[in-house]
Scaffold this motif. Structure first.
Motif, PDB file in Angstrom:
ATOM      1  N   ARG A 192       3.457 -27.009   2.290  1.00 20.83           N
ATOM      2  CA  ARG A 192       4.312 -27.701   3.248  1.00 20.83           C
ATOM      3  C   ARG A 192       3.578 -28.734   4.092  1.00 20.83           C
ATOM      4  NH1 ARG A 192       9.261 -24.761   5.264  1.00 20.83           N
ATOM      5  NH2 ARG A 192      10.162 -26.283   3.885  1.00 20.83           N
ATOM      6  N   LEU A 193       2.265 -28.717   4.104  1.00 19.35           N
ATOM      7  CA  LEU A 193       1.502 -29.589   4.990  1.00 19.35           C
ATOM      8  C   LEU A 193       0.687 -30.602   4.204  1.00 19.35           C
ATOM      9  CD1 LEU A 193       0.115 -26.873   7.449  1.00 19.35           C
ATOM     10  CD2 LEU A 193       2.074 -28.378   7.814  1.00 19.35           C
ATOM     11  N   ASP A 194       0.362 -31.700   4.865  1.00 22.06           N
ATOM     12  CA  ASP A 194      -0.563 -32.670   4.287  1.00 22.06           C
ATOM     13  C   ASP A 194      -1.949 -32.038   4.208  1.00 22.06           C
ATOM     14  OD1 ASP A 194       1.452 -34.574   4.179  1.00 22.06           O
ATOM     15  OD2 ASP A 194       0.877 -35.496   6.092  1.00 22.06           O
ATOM     16  N   VAL A 195      -2.651 -32.311   3.129  1.00 16.92           N
ATOM     17  CA  VAL A 195      -3.927 -31.649   2.887  1.00 16.92           C
ATOM     18  C   VAL A 195      -4.988 -32.047   3.915  1.00 16.92           C
ATOM     19  CG1 VAL A 195      -4.813 -33.325   1.200  1.00 16.92           C
ATOM     20  CG2 VAL A 195      -5.578 -30.950   1.107  1.00 16.92           C
ATOM     21  N   GLY A 196      -5.058 -33.307   4.323  1.00 21.51           N
ATOM     22  CA  GLY A 196      -6.115 -33.757   5.230  1.00 21.51           C
ATOM     23  C   GLY A 196      -6.122 -33.031   6.559  1.00 21.51           C
ATOM     24  N   PRO A 197      -5.023 -33.137   7.332  1.00 24.52           N
ATOM     25  CA  PRO A 197      -5.019 -32.437   8.621  1.00 24.52           C
ATOM     26  C   PRO A 197      -5.118 -30.922   8.481  1.00 24.52           C
ATOM     27  CG  PRO A 197      -3.287 -34.094   8.561  1.00 24.52           C
ATOM     28  CD  PRO A 197      -3.860 -34.004   7.175  1.00 24.52           C
ATOM     29  N   ALA A 198      -4.445 -30.339   7.489  1.00 27.36           N
ATOM     30  CA  ALA A 198      -4.482 -28.883   7.329  1.00 27.36           C
ATOM     31  C   ALA A 198      -5.898 -28.403   7.017  1.00 27.36           C
ATOM     32  CB  ALA A 198      -3.510 -28.446   6.233  1.00 27.36           C
ATOM     33  N   TYR A 199      -6.570 -29.074   6.103  1.00 29.07           N
ATOM     34  CA  TYR A 199      -7.933 -28.677   5.740  1.00 29.07           C
ATOM     35  C   TYR A 199      -8.881 -28.861   6.924  1.00 29.07           C
ATOM     36  CZ  TYR A 199     -12.334 -28.318   3.237  1.00 29.07           C
ATOM     37  OH  TYR A 199     -13.589 -27.947   2.841  1.00 29.07           O
ATOM     38  N   ALA A 200      -8.723 -29.950   7.650  1.00 29.52           N
ATOM     39  CA  ALA A 200      -9.590 -30.201   8.798  1.00 29.52           C
ATOM     40  C   ALA A 200      -9.387 -29.151   9.889  1.00 29.52           C
ATOM     41  CB  ALA A 200      -9.336 -31.605   9.343  1.00 29.52           C
TER      42      ALA A 200
END
Length: 107
Positions: free
Chosen positions: A52-60
């Motif tokens: 459900r989330l964008d990978v960049g912000p979620a991973y960070a």
């Protein structure tokens, strides 16, 4: 809900990082088993959140929580060096994590 999964996954990342140290190169059984459990839980929850989330912000956010949590745990319980610069840096990581979470997708 997806962001809650990322936060819990980040806390589990702290657990697997600490257990990795306590396992002494996977030579101690229980910390090694705990490492595996925390790692599976952390990666599993992150995987669910990434639906459900964008990978960049979620991973960070995930790595930021893990890094800050591990550093704090190390200072409190493992005898890691405590310094003003380290505390300021951890605070900046936490502020960055909050900013990234607020900028992430709201799906």
């Amino acid at each position: 809900m997806a962001w809650l999964l990322v936060v819990v996954a980040g806390l589990l990342e702290t657990g697997f990082a600490v257990c990795l140290k306590l396992s002494h190169g996977f030579t101690r059984l229980w910390p090694t088993i705990a490492f595996g459990a925390f790692a599976l839980g952390s990666f599993g929850l992150l995987t669910l959140a990434l639906r459900r989330l964008d990978v960049g912000p979620a991973y960070a956010v995930w790595t930021g929580i893990g890094a800050a949590g591990t550093a704090i745990y190390g200072m409190l319980f493992l005898g890691d060096l405590v310094s003003t610069l380290k505390i300021v840096s951890i605070t900046l990581v936490i502020v960055g994590v909050i900013g990234l979470q607020l900028s992430g997708s709201a799906q």
